[in-house]
Design a protein around this motif. Sequence first.
Motif, PDB file in Angstrom:
ATOM      1  N   THR A 133       0.784  -1.238   0.000  1.00 28.94           N
ATOM      2  CA  THR A 133       0.000   0.000   0.000  1.00 28.94           C
ATOM      3  C   THR A 133       0.814   1.285   0.000  1.00 28.94           C
ATOM      4  N   SER A 134       2.065   1.236   0.437  1.00 31.81           N
ATOM      5  CA  SER A 134       2.811   2.475   0.654  1.00 31.81           C
ATOM      6  C   SER A 134       3.103   3.214  -0.652  1.00 31.81           C
ATOM      7  N   ASP A 135       3.002   4.531  -0.587  1.00 30.24           N
ATOM      8  CA  ASP A 135       3.430   5.375  -1.699  1.00 30.24           C
ATOM      9  C   ASP A 135       4.909   5.730  -1.599  1.00 30.24           C
ATOM     10  N   ARG A 136       5.542   5.356  -0.496  1.00 34.40           N
ATOM     11  CA  ARG A 136       6.985   5.560  -0.334  1.00 34.40           C
ATOM     12  C   ARG A 136       7.703   4.270  -0.710  1.00 34.40           C
ATOM     13  N   GLN A 137       7.613   3.924  -1.989  1.00 32.94           N
ATOM     14  CA  GLN A 137       8.096   2.634  -2.437  1.00 32.94           C
ATOM     15  C   GLN A 137       9.609   2.483  -2.312  1.00 32.94           C
ATOM     16  N   VAL A 138      10.371   3.511  -2.628  1.00 33.94           N
ATOM     17  CA  VAL A 138      11.832   3.401  -2.521  1.00 33.94           C
ATOM     18  C   VAL A 138      12.241   3.187  -1.069  1.00 33.94           C
ATOM     19  N   LEU A 139      11.598   3.877  -0.157  1.00 36.24           N
ATOM     20  CA  LEU A 139      11.907   3.694   1.266  1.00 36.24           C
ATOM     21  C   LEU A 139      11.621   2.265   1.695  1.00 36.24           C
ATOM     22  N   GLU A 140      10.506   1.699   1.249  1.00 36.80           N
ATOM     23  CA  GLU A 140      10.182   0.324   1.630  1.00 36.80           C
ATOM     24  C   GLU A 140      11.202  -0.660   1.060  1.00 36.80           C
ATOM     25  N   VAL A 141      11.597  -0.458  -0.189  1.00 37.22           N
ATOM     26  CA  VAL A 141      12.580  -1.348  -0.812  1.00 37.22           C
ATOM     27  C   VAL A 141      13.919  -1.265  -0.071  1.00 37.22           C
ATOM     28  N   MET A 142      14.355  -0.055   0.250  1.00 42.05           N
ATOM     29  CA  MET A 142      15.641   0.106   0.927  1.00 42.05           C
ATOM     30  C   MET A 142      15.588  -0.382   2.371  1.00 42.05           C
ATOM     31  N   THR A 143      14.457  -0.222   3.030  1.00 43.40           N
ATOM     32  CA  THR A 143      14.314  -0.742   4.387  1.00 43.40           C
ATOM     33  C   THR A 143      14.451  -2.258   4.388  1.00 43.40           C
ATOM     34  N   GLU A 144      13.800  -2.915   3.427  1.00 41.19           N
ATOM     35  CA  GLU A 144      13.928  -4.366   3.334  1.00 41.19           C
ATOM     36  C   GLU A 144      15.381  -4.767   3.060  1.00 41.19           C
ATOM     37  N   LEU A 145      16.055  -4.041   2.187  1.00 41.36           N
ATOM     38  CA  LEU A 145      17.450  -4.355   1.864  1.00 41.36           C
ATOM     39  C   LEU A 145      18.319  -4.319   3.113  1.00 41.36           C
ATOM     40  N   TRP A 146      18.181  -3.273   3.926  1.00 41.45           N
ATOM     41  CA  TRP A 146      19.039  -3.133   5.104  1.00 41.45           C
ATOM     42  C   TRP A 146      18.603  -4.054   6.231  1.00 41.45           C
ATOM     43  N   GLU A 147      17.312  -4.348   6.340  1.00 38.61           N
ATOM     44  CA  GLU A 147      16.906  -5.317   7.370  1.00 38.61           C
ATOM     45  C   GLU A 147      17.471  -6.701   7.058  1.00 38.61           C
ATOM     46  N   ASN A 148      17.689  -7.000   5.786  1.00 36.58           N
ATOM     47  CA  ASN A 148      18.363  -8.245   5.425  1.00 36.58           C
ATOM     48  C   ASN A 148      19.866  -8.160   5.688  1.00 36.58           C
ATOM     49  N   HIS A 149      20.455  -7.014   5.379  1.00 39.72           N
ATOM     50  CA  HIS A 149      21.902  -6.862   5.573  1.00 39.72           C
ATOM     51  C   HIS A 149      22.260  -6.956   7.056  1.00 39.72           C
ATOM     52  N   PHE A 150      21.492  -6.274   7.898  1.00 39.50           N
ATOM     53  CA  PHE A 150      21.686  -6.320   9.354  1.00 39.50           C
ATOM     54  C   PHE A 150      20.632  -7.258   9.943  1.00 39.50           C
TER      55      PHE A 150
END
Length: 498
Positions: free
Chosen positions: A115-132
Amino acid sequence: MTHAATRARTAYKPARFPGAPLLGTQARHLVGRFSYGVTPALAAQVRAAGGAHRWFERQLEPSRVADRRAAGLRAWWPSFDRRPAELWQRQERELEGGWEVMEDYARWALVRRITSDRQVLEVMTELWENHFNVPAVGDAQFTYRVSYGDTIRSHALGRFDDLLHAAVTHPAMGIFLDNAVSTARHPNENLGRELLELHTVGRGQYSEDDVKASARILTGFRVDLWDSWEASYSPRDHWTGPVKVMGFRDPNAERDGRPAVRRYLSYLAHHPATAQRVARRLAVKFVRDDPPQALVDRLAKVYLDADTEIRPVLRALVASPQFKASVGSKVRDPGEDLVATYRVLRVQLARPPAGRAGDEHAVKAMLWQVGNLGTSPFSWPRPDGQPIDSESWSSPSRVLASMDLHWAMAGGWWPSKGITYRTPKQWLPRKKIRFDLFVDHLSQQLLHRRSTATLLRACCEMCDVSPGDVISADHPIVKWDFHRLLGTVLDSPAHFTR
Protein backbone atom coordinates in the motif's frame (compact mmCIF):
# COMPACT_ATOMS: atom_id res chain seq x y z
CA MET A 1 -13.57 -25.51 -38.06
CA THR A 2 -12.51 -26.23 -34.47
CA HIS A 3 -10.66 -23.72 -32.32
CA ALA A 4 -7.62 -26.00 -32.44
CA ALA A 5 -7.64 -25.99 -36.25
CA THR A 6 -8.20 -22.25 -36.33
CA ARG A 7 -5.27 -21.65 -33.96
CA ALA A 8 -3.02 -23.82 -36.10
CA ARG A 9 -3.53 -21.37 -38.95
CA THR A 10 -3.44 -18.24 -36.80
CA ALA A 11 -0.62 -15.74 -36.79
CA TYR A 12 -0.45 -14.51 -33.22
CA LYS A 13 0.09 -10.86 -33.98
CA PRO A 14 -0.57 -8.82 -30.83
CA ALA A 15 -3.19 -6.10 -31.05
CA ARG A 16 -2.92 -2.65 -29.53
CA PHE A 17 -5.60 -1.46 -27.11
CA PRO A 18 -5.68 2.33 -26.60
CA GLY A 19 -5.14 2.50 -22.85
CA ALA A 20 -3.43 5.05 -20.63
CA PRO A 21 0.08 6.06 -21.65
CA LEU A 22 2.69 3.51 -20.63
CA LEU A 23 6.06 4.38 -19.14
CA GLY A 24 8.94 3.87 -21.56
CA THR A 25 11.19 0.85 -21.18
CA GLN A 26 13.87 2.65 -19.14
CA ALA A 27 11.33 4.49 -17.00
CA ARG A 28 9.49 1.25 -16.25
CA HIS A 29 12.85 -0.36 -15.48
CA LEU A 30 13.82 2.32 -12.96
CA VAL A 31 10.44 2.42 -11.25
CA GLY A 32 10.11 -1.36 -11.28
CA ARG A 33 13.50 -1.96 -9.67
CA PHE A 34 12.81 0.52 -6.89
CA SER A 35 9.21 -0.47 -6.18
CA TYR A 36 7.14 -3.58 -5.57
CA GLY A 37 5.49 -3.48 -8.96
CA VAL A 38 4.41 -0.85 -11.47
CA THR A 39 0.64 -0.41 -11.26
CA PRO A 40 -1.57 2.03 -13.18
CA ALA A 41 -1.76 4.15 -10.02
CA LEU A 42 2.03 4.22 -9.60
CA ALA A 43 2.51 5.04 -13.30
CA ALA A 44 0.13 7.99 -12.83
CA GLN A 45 2.25 9.19 -9.89
CA VAL A 46 5.37 8.94 -12.02
CA ARG A 47 3.77 11.00 -14.80
CA ALA A 48 2.51 13.55 -12.27
CA ALA A 49 6.04 13.88 -10.87
CA GLY A 50 7.37 14.73 -14.32
CA GLY A 51 8.93 11.40 -15.21
CA ALA A 52 10.73 8.46 -13.64
CA HIS A 53 13.87 10.31 -12.56
CA ARG A 54 11.92 13.12 -10.91
CA TRP A 55 9.75 10.52 -9.19
CA PHE A 56 12.91 8.77 -8.00
CA GLU A 57 14.39 12.00 -6.64
CA ARG A 58 11.17 12.72 -4.77
CA GLN A 59 11.16 9.18 -3.37
CA LEU A 60 14.68 9.72 -1.99
CA GLU A 61 13.10 12.30 0.35
CA PRO A 62 10.31 10.21 1.91
CA SER A 63 9.00 13.06 4.03
CA ARG A 64 7.94 14.78 0.80
CA VAL A 65 5.66 11.87 -0.11
CA ALA A 66 2.30 11.65 1.65
CA ASP A 67 1.62 8.11 2.82
CA ARG A 68 -1.68 8.19 4.69
CA ARG A 69 -2.83 4.67 3.78
CA ALA A 70 0.33 2.99 5.02
CA ALA A 71 0.60 5.23 8.07
CA GLY A 72 -2.67 3.92 9.48
CA LEU A 73 -1.73 0.25 9.21
CA ARG A 74 0.29 0.11 12.42
CA ALA A 75 -2.87 0.61 14.47
CA TRP A 76 -4.09 -2.79 13.24
CA TRP A 77 -1.62 -4.42 15.65
CA PRO A 78 -1.61 -2.73 19.10
CA SER A 79 1.21 -4.92 20.43
CA PHE A 80 3.71 -3.14 18.20
CA ASP A 81 3.65 -0.26 20.69
CA ARG A 82 3.88 -2.34 23.86
CA ARG A 83 7.05 -2.10 25.94
CA PRO A 84 9.44 -5.09 25.95
CA ALA A 85 8.57 -6.13 29.51
CA GLU A 86 4.86 -6.12 28.72
CA LEU A 87 5.41 -8.21 25.59
CA TRP A 88 7.37 -10.77 27.61
CA GLN A 89 4.78 -10.84 30.38
CA ARG A 90 1.98 -11.38 27.87
CA GLN A 91 3.90 -14.34 26.50
CA GLU A 92 4.46 -15.80 29.95
CA ARG A 93 0.75 -15.46 30.75
CA GLU A 94 -0.11 -17.10 27.42
CA LEU A 95 -2.06 -14.04 26.31
CA GLU A 96 0.01 -13.54 23.17
CA GLY A 97 3.14 -15.39 22.16
CA GLY A 98 6.16 -13.58 20.87
CA TRP A 99 5.88 -15.64 17.67
CA GLU A 100 2.37 -14.23 17.19
CA VAL A 101 3.62 -10.65 17.50
CA MET A 102 6.40 -11.38 15.05
CA GLU A 103 4.09 -13.02 12.53
CA ASP A 104 2.00 -9.86 12.70
CA TYR A 105 5.17 -7.82 12.18
CA ALA A 106 5.87 -9.76 8.97
CA ARG A 107 2.27 -9.23 7.84
CA TRP A 108 2.56 -5.52 8.55
CA ALA A 109 5.68 -5.35 6.39
CA LEU A 110 3.91 -7.10 3.50
CA VAL A 111 0.78 -4.92 3.69
CA ARG A 112 2.92 -1.79 3.99
CA ARG A 113 4.84 -2.76 0.85
CA ILE A 114 1.55 -3.31 -0.97
CA THR A 115 0.00 0.00 0.00
CA SER A 116 2.81 2.47 0.65
CA ASP A 117 3.43 5.38 -1.70
CA ARG A 118 6.98 5.56 -0.33
CA GLN A 119 8.10 2.63 -2.44
CA VAL A 120 11.83 3.40 -2.52
CA LEU A 121 11.91 3.69 1.27
CA GLU A 122 10.18 0.32 1.63
CA VAL A 123 12.58 -1.35 -0.81
CA MET A 124 15.64 0.11 0.93
CA THR A 125 14.31 -0.74 4.39
CA GLU A 126 13.93 -4.37 3.33
CA LEU A 127 17.45 -4.35 1.86
CA TRP A 128 19.04 -3.13 5.10
CA GLU A 129 16.91 -5.32 7.37
CA ASN A 130 18.36 -8.24 5.42
CA HIS A 131 21.90 -6.86 5.57
CA PHE A 132 21.69 -6.32 9.35
CA ASN A 133 19.56 -9.40 9.80
CA VAL A 134 17.90 -9.95 13.17
CA PRO A 135 15.40 -12.78 12.71
CA ALA A 136 11.93 -12.16 14.07
CA VAL A 137 11.68 -15.76 15.20
CA GLY A 138 13.88 -15.59 18.30
CA ASP A 139 12.43 -16.07 21.75
CA ALA A 140 13.98 -12.94 23.25
CA GLN A 141 14.84 -10.43 20.54
CA PHE A 142 11.17 -10.23 19.54
CA THR A 143 10.71 -7.84 22.46
CA TYR A 144 12.74 -5.21 20.58
CA ARG A 145 12.25 -6.33 16.97
CA VAL A 146 9.59 -3.78 15.97
CA SER A 147 11.72 -0.98 17.39
CA TYR A 148 14.67 -2.37 15.45
CA GLY A 149 12.72 -2.24 12.18
CA ASP A 150 11.65 1.33 12.92
CA THR A 151 15.30 2.22 13.49
CA ILE A 152 16.44 0.67 10.23
CA ARG A 153 13.68 2.48 8.33
CA SER A 154 14.64 5.84 9.82
CA HIS A 155 18.22 5.43 8.50
CA ALA A 156 17.53 3.53 5.26
CA LEU A 157 18.22 6.53 3.01
CA GLY A 158 20.68 8.38 5.20
CA ARG A 159 24.35 7.79 6.02
CA PHE A 160 25.68 4.26 6.30
CA ASP A 161 27.83 5.14 9.31
CA ASP A 162 24.71 6.28 11.18
CA LEU A 163 22.81 3.19 10.05
CA LEU A 164 25.67 0.94 11.15
CA HIS A 165 25.85 2.51 14.60
CA ALA A 166 22.07 2.41 15.09
CA ALA A 167 21.82 -1.25 14.05
CA VAL A 168 24.86 -2.60 15.91
CA THR A 169 24.05 -0.88 19.22
CA HIS A 170 20.33 -1.67 19.12
CA PRO A 171 19.04 -4.01 21.86
CA ALA A 172 17.54 -6.41 19.29
CA MET A 173 20.95 -6.92 17.68
CA GLY A 174 22.56 -7.19 21.11
CA ILE A 175 20.14 -9.92 22.17
CA PHE A 176 20.39 -11.86 18.90
CA LEU A 177 24.20 -11.91 18.78
CA ASP A 178 24.75 -12.06 22.55
CA ASN A 179 26.23 -8.60 23.01
CA ALA A 180 23.52 -7.91 25.59
CA VAL A 181 25.28 -10.36 27.94
CA SER A 182 28.87 -9.57 26.93
CA THR A 183 30.99 -8.19 29.77
CA ALA A 184 34.54 -7.03 30.44
CA ARG A 185 35.27 -10.30 32.26
CA HIS A 186 33.58 -12.49 29.64
CA PRO A 187 33.44 -10.75 26.24
CA ASN A 188 31.21 -12.57 23.74
CA GLU A 189 32.65 -12.58 20.23
CA ASN A 190 29.46 -13.14 18.19
CA LEU A 191 28.60 -9.54 17.38
CA GLY A 192 32.23 -8.47 17.12
CA ARG A 193 32.77 -11.15 14.47
CA GLU A 194 29.58 -10.61 12.45
CA LEU A 195 30.17 -6.87 12.49
CA LEU A 196 33.39 -7.48 10.57
CA GLU A 197 32.37 -10.47 8.47
CA LEU A 198 28.83 -9.49 7.44
CA HIS A 199 28.08 -5.87 8.22
CA THR A 200 31.26 -4.15 7.07
CA VAL A 201 34.65 -5.22 5.67
CA GLY A 202 34.06 -8.94 4.96
CA ARG A 203 36.18 -12.06 5.19
CA GLY A 204 39.89 -11.86 4.53
CA GLN A 205 40.22 -8.37 5.97
CA TYR A 206 40.66 -9.20 9.65
CA SER A 207 42.29 -11.69 12.02
CA GLU A 208 41.09 -13.59 15.08
CA ASP A 209 42.85 -11.02 17.24
CA ASP A 210 40.79 -8.34 15.49
CA VAL A 211 37.60 -10.25 16.37
CA LYS A 212 38.59 -10.38 20.04
CA ALA A 213 39.36 -6.65 20.10
CA SER A 214 36.12 -5.91 18.26
CA ALA A 215 34.18 -7.79 20.94
CA ARG A 216 35.95 -5.92 23.74
CA ILE A 217 35.13 -2.54 22.24
CA LEU A 218 31.41 -3.46 22.09
CA THR A 219 31.09 -4.51 25.75
CA GLY A 220 28.84 -2.46 28.00
CA PHE A 221 25.57 -2.55 26.06
CA ARG A 222 23.20 -4.55 28.24
CA VAL A 223 19.62 -5.81 28.32
CA ASP A 224 18.03 -7.21 31.49
CA LEU A 225 16.73 -10.51 30.10
CA TRP A 226 15.19 -11.71 33.37
CA ASP A 227 13.18 -8.94 34.99
CA SER A 228 12.74 -5.43 33.58
CA TRP A 229 13.82 -6.11 29.97
CA GLU A 230 15.26 -2.62 29.98
CA ALA A 231 18.19 -1.78 27.72
CA SER A 232 21.04 0.20 29.24
CA TYR A 233 24.71 0.96 29.06
CA SER A 234 26.80 -0.38 31.96
CA PRO A 235 30.22 1.33 32.26
CA ARG A 236 31.42 -1.28 34.76
CA ASP A 237 30.84 -3.99 32.12
CA HIS A 238 32.90 -2.21 29.47
CA TRP A 239 36.38 -3.59 28.84
CA THR A 240 38.97 -0.82 29.00
CA GLY A 241 42.47 -0.68 27.60
CA PRO A 242 44.18 -0.10 24.24
CA VAL A 243 42.52 -1.85 21.31
CA LYS A 244 43.55 -2.48 17.74
CA VAL A 245 41.32 -3.74 14.93
CA MET A 246 43.01 -3.74 11.52
CA GLY A 247 44.09 -0.11 11.08
CA PHE A 248 41.96 1.19 13.96
CA ARG A 249 43.72 2.03 17.23
CA ASP A 250 42.14 3.58 20.29
CA PRO A 251 43.22 4.03 23.93
CA ASN A 252 39.69 3.00 24.99
CA ALA A 253 40.52 4.30 28.44
CA GLU A 254 37.11 5.57 29.55
CA ARG A 255 34.60 3.45 31.45
CA ASP A 256 31.91 4.87 29.21
CA GLY A 257 33.05 3.22 26.00
CA ARG A 258 30.29 4.57 23.78
CA PRO A 259 32.46 7.31 22.23
CA ALA A 260 35.06 4.64 21.41
CA VAL A 261 32.34 2.51 19.83
CA ARG A 262 31.27 5.46 17.71
CA ARG A 263 34.87 6.00 16.55
CA TYR A 264 35.31 2.31 15.80
CA LEU A 265 32.09 1.98 13.80
CA SER A 266 32.88 5.16 11.89
CA TYR A 267 36.27 3.69 10.98
CA LEU A 268 34.61 0.51 9.69
CA ALA A 269 31.92 2.42 7.78
CA HIS A 270 34.58 4.47 5.99
CA HIS A 271 36.89 1.54 5.26
CA PRO A 272 37.48 0.89 1.53
CA ALA A 273 36.51 -2.77 1.99
CA THR A 274 33.18 -1.71 3.47
CA ALA A 275 32.65 0.68 0.57
CA GLN A 276 33.19 -2.24 -1.81
CA ARG A 277 30.72 -4.47 0.07
CA VAL A 278 28.02 -1.81 0.25
CA ALA A 279 28.50 -0.96 -3.42
CA ARG A 280 28.39 -4.62 -4.47
CA ARG A 281 25.28 -5.29 -2.40
CA LEU A 282 23.44 -2.41 -4.06
CA ALA A 283 24.64 -3.50 -7.49
CA VAL A 284 23.52 -7.10 -6.93
CA LYS A 285 20.13 -5.95 -5.70
CA PHE A 286 19.42 -3.40 -8.41
CA VAL A 287 21.57 -4.37 -11.41
CA ARG A 288 22.41 -8.08 -11.68
CA ASP A 289 23.85 -11.00 -9.74
CA ASP A 290 27.36 -10.53 -11.16
CA PRO A 291 27.81 -6.75 -11.42
CA PRO A 292 30.92 -5.55 -13.28
CA GLN A 293 33.79 -4.64 -11.00
CA ALA A 294 34.04 -1.28 -12.76
CA LEU A 295 30.52 -0.42 -11.56
CA VAL A 296 31.27 -1.57 -8.02
CA ASP A 297 34.46 0.52 -7.96
CA ARG A 298 32.58 3.58 -9.20
CA LEU A 299 29.84 3.21 -6.61
CA ALA A 300 32.38 2.59 -3.83
CA LYS A 301 34.16 5.82 -4.75
CA VAL A 302 30.89 7.77 -4.66
CA TYR A 303 30.13 6.21 -1.26
CA LEU A 304 33.46 7.33 0.20
CA ASP A 305 33.41 10.75 -1.46
CA ALA A 306 29.89 11.31 -0.08
CA ASP A 307 30.99 10.43 3.48
CA THR A 308 28.89 7.18 3.41
CA GLU A 309 25.69 8.90 2.25
CA ILE A 310 23.48 6.30 0.58
CA ARG A 311 21.44 8.51 -1.74
CA PRO A 312 24.37 9.70 -3.91
CA VAL A 313 25.32 6.05 -4.45
CA LEU A 314 21.78 5.24 -5.60
CA ARG A 315 21.82 8.20 -7.97
CA ALA A 316 25.13 7.04 -9.45
CA LEU A 317 23.78 3.50 -9.77
CA VAL A 318 20.65 4.44 -11.73
CA ALA A 319 22.68 6.76 -13.97
CA SER A 320 25.13 3.99 -14.90
CA PRO A 321 25.03 2.26 -18.28
CA GLN A 322 25.14 -1.09 -16.47
CA PHE A 323 21.85 -0.32 -14.72
CA LYS A 324 20.23 0.76 -17.96
CA ALA A 325 21.39 -2.43 -19.66
CA SER A 326 20.01 -4.71 -16.94
CA VAL A 327 16.34 -4.65 -17.95
CA GLY A 328 14.63 -7.91 -17.02
CA SER A 329 17.69 -9.44 -15.34
CA LYS A 330 16.42 -9.69 -11.75
CA VAL A 331 14.00 -12.34 -10.50
CA ARG A 332 11.48 -11.39 -7.86
CA ASP A 333 12.01 -13.19 -4.56
CA PRO A 334 8.98 -14.73 -2.80
CA GLY A 335 8.02 -11.58 -0.91
CA GLU A 336 8.35 -9.41 -4.01
CA ASP A 337 6.21 -11.83 -6.03
CA LEU A 338 3.46 -11.90 -3.43
CA VAL A 339 3.41 -8.13 -2.96
CA ALA A 340 3.51 -7.44 -6.71
CA THR A 341 0.62 -9.86 -7.28
CA TYR A 342 -1.54 -8.17 -4.66
CA ARG A 343 -0.65 -4.77 -6.08
CA VAL A 344 -1.41 -5.45 -9.75
CA LEU A 345 -4.64 -7.31 -8.94
CA ARG A 346 -5.69 -4.19 -7.01
CA VAL A 347 -7.31 -6.15 -4.21
CA GLN A 348 -8.72 -4.34 -1.19
CA LEU A 349 -7.67 -5.66 2.23
CA ALA A 350 -9.70 -5.39 5.43
CA ARG A 351 -8.33 -5.19 8.95
CA PRO A 352 -8.42 -8.69 10.44
CA PRO A 353 -10.41 -9.08 13.67
CA ALA A 354 -8.47 -9.96 16.79
CA GLY A 355 -8.07 -13.54 17.92
CA ARG A 356 -9.00 -16.71 16.12
CA ALA A 357 -11.77 -14.94 14.21
CA GLY A 358 -9.15 -13.36 11.97
CA ASP A 359 -7.19 -16.53 11.20
CA GLU A 360 -8.67 -16.97 7.73
CA HIS A 361 -8.49 -13.30 6.73
CA ALA A 362 -6.26 -12.41 3.81
CA VAL A 363 -3.84 -10.33 5.88
CA LYS A 364 -3.08 -13.40 7.98
CA ALA A 365 -3.22 -15.86 5.09
CA MET A 366 -0.64 -13.95 3.06
CA LEU A 367 2.06 -15.09 5.47
CA TRP A 368 1.29 -18.70 4.61
CA GLN A 369 1.18 -17.77 0.93
CA VAL A 370 4.65 -16.26 0.90
CA GLY A 371 6.00 -19.10 3.03
CA ASN A 372 4.82 -21.54 0.37
CA LEU A 373 7.00 -19.66 -2.13
CA GLY A 374 10.16 -20.22 -0.13
CA THR A 375 10.53 -17.84 2.82
CA SER A 376 8.60 -15.39 4.98
CA PRO A 377 9.82 -11.90 5.88
CA PHE A 378 12.33 -11.85 8.74
CA SER A 379 12.35 -15.65 9.11
CA TRP A 380 15.90 -16.23 7.80
CA PRO A 381 17.58 -17.76 10.86
CA ARG A 382 21.23 -16.87 10.20
CA PRO A 383 22.78 -13.42 10.66
CA ASP A 384 23.69 -13.17 6.96
CA GLY A 385 20.09 -12.45 5.87
CA GLN A 386 18.13 -14.04 3.05
CA PRO A 387 19.72 -14.08 -0.44
CA ILE A 388 19.20 -11.12 -2.77
CA ASP A 389 20.48 -12.83 -5.92
CA SER A 390 18.17 -14.15 -8.65
CA GLU A 391 19.63 -17.65 -8.80
CA SER A 392 18.50 -18.47 -5.27
CA TRP A 393 14.86 -17.89 -6.23
CA SER A 394 14.84 -19.49 -9.70
CA SER A 395 14.26 -23.15 -8.92
CA PRO A 396 11.48 -25.18 -10.61
CA SER A 397 9.75 -25.65 -7.23
CA ARG A 398 9.67 -21.89 -6.69
CA VAL A 399 8.18 -21.32 -10.16
CA LEU A 400 5.48 -23.93 -9.57
CA ALA A 401 4.66 -22.47 -6.16
CA SER A 402 4.30 -19.01 -7.69
CA MET A 403 2.04 -20.37 -10.42
CA ASP A 404 -0.14 -21.90 -7.73
CA LEU A 405 -0.31 -18.53 -5.96
CA HIS A 406 -1.19 -16.71 -9.19
CA TRP A 407 -3.86 -19.28 -10.07
CA ALA A 408 -5.56 -19.10 -6.66
CA MET A 409 -5.61 -15.31 -6.60
CA ALA A 410 -6.66 -14.99 -10.25
CA GLY A 411 -9.73 -17.05 -9.33
CA GLY A 412 -10.31 -15.19 -6.06
CA TRP A 413 -10.34 -18.55 -4.27
CA TRP A 414 -7.76 -18.13 -1.55
CA PRO A 415 -7.58 -16.08 0.47
CA SER A 416 -11.30 -15.35 0.33
CA LYS A 417 -12.05 -13.53 3.60
CA GLY A 418 -11.12 -9.96 4.43
CA ILE A 419 -10.29 -9.29 0.80
CA THR A 420 -12.16 -7.84 -2.15
CA TYR A 421 -11.10 -8.86 -5.65
CA ARG A 422 -12.02 -7.10 -8.85
CA THR A 423 -14.68 -9.05 -10.73
CA PRO A 424 -14.07 -10.36 -14.26
CA LYS A 425 -16.53 -7.75 -15.56
CA GLN A 426 -14.49 -4.99 -13.92
CA TRP A 427 -11.47 -6.08 -15.95
CA LEU A 428 -13.42 -5.66 -19.22
CA PRO A 429 -12.59 -2.24 -20.68
CA ARG A 430 -15.58 -2.37 -23.05
CA LYS A 431 -18.86 -4.24 -23.21
CA LYS A 432 -17.49 -6.16 -26.19
CA ILE A 433 -13.86 -6.54 -27.15
CA ARG A 434 -11.77 -8.78 -29.38
CA PHE A 435 -9.69 -11.26 -27.44
CA ASP A 436 -6.36 -9.99 -28.77
CA LEU A 437 -7.27 -6.46 -27.67
CA PHE A 438 -8.37 -7.79 -24.29
CA VAL A 439 -5.03 -9.54 -23.78
CA ASP A 440 -3.21 -6.32 -24.61
CA HIS A 441 -5.39 -4.42 -22.14
CA LEU A 442 -4.63 -6.93 -19.38
CA SER A 443 -0.94 -6.88 -20.24
CA GLN A 444 -0.93 -3.12 -19.81
CA GLN A 445 -2.84 -3.32 -16.53
CA LEU A 446 -0.87 -6.15 -14.91
CA LEU A 447 2.55 -6.03 -16.59
CA HIS A 448 2.67 -2.37 -17.63
CA ARG A 449 3.77 -3.30 -21.12
CA ARG A 450 2.23 -4.27 -24.43
CA SER A 451 1.33 -7.87 -25.11
CA THR A 452 3.59 -10.03 -27.22
CA ALA A 453 2.91 -12.78 -29.71
CA THR A 454 4.05 -15.29 -27.10
CA LEU A 455 1.69 -13.94 -24.44
CA LEU A 456 -1.22 -13.81 -26.89
CA ARG A 457 -0.65 -17.38 -28.00
CA ALA A 458 -0.37 -18.61 -24.40
CA CYS A 459 -3.66 -16.89 -23.50
CA CYS A 460 -5.41 -18.25 -26.61
CA GLU A 461 -4.28 -21.80 -25.91
CA MET A 462 -5.12 -21.62 -22.22
CA CYS A 463 -8.61 -20.23 -22.88
CA ASP A 464 -9.27 -22.21 -26.10
CA VAL A 465 -10.14 -19.14 -28.17
CA SER A 466 -8.75 -17.35 -31.21
CA PRO A 467 -7.38 -13.79 -31.26
CA GLY A 468 -10.40 -12.48 -33.16
CA ASP A 469 -13.06 -13.95 -30.88
CA VAL A 470 -15.30 -11.32 -29.32
CA ILE A 471 -15.44 -11.29 -25.52
CA SER A 472 -18.36 -9.89 -23.53
CA ALA A 473 -19.80 -10.33 -20.05
CA ASP A 474 -21.71 -13.38 -21.28
CA HIS A 475 -18.69 -15.14 -22.79
CA PRO A 476 -17.58 -18.33 -21.00
CA ILE A 477 -14.17 -16.79 -20.29
CA VAL A 478 -15.77 -14.03 -18.24
CA LYS A 479 -18.47 -16.21 -16.68
CA TRP A 480 -16.40 -19.26 -15.69
CA ASP A 481 -12.81 -19.28 -16.89
CA PHE A 482 -11.44 -15.82 -16.21
CA HIS A 483 -8.85 -17.24 -13.81
CA ARG A 484 -7.25 -19.02 -16.78
CA LEU A 485 -6.69 -15.74 -18.58
CA LEU A 486 -5.61 -13.70 -15.56
CA GLY A 487 -3.38 -16.48 -14.27
CA THR A 488 -1.63 -16.85 -17.62
CA VAL A 489 -0.73 -13.16 -17.67
CA LEU A 490 0.57 -13.37 -14.08
CA ASP A 491 2.64 -16.45 -14.98
CA SER A 492 4.50 -14.60 -17.73
CA PRO A 493 8.25 -13.92 -17.29
CA ALA A 494 7.47 -10.20 -17.13
CA HIS A 495 5.69 -10.70 -13.79
CA PHE A 496 8.41 -12.97 -12.42
CA THR A 497 11.03 -10.26 -12.93
CA ARG A 498 11.37 -6.73 -11.70
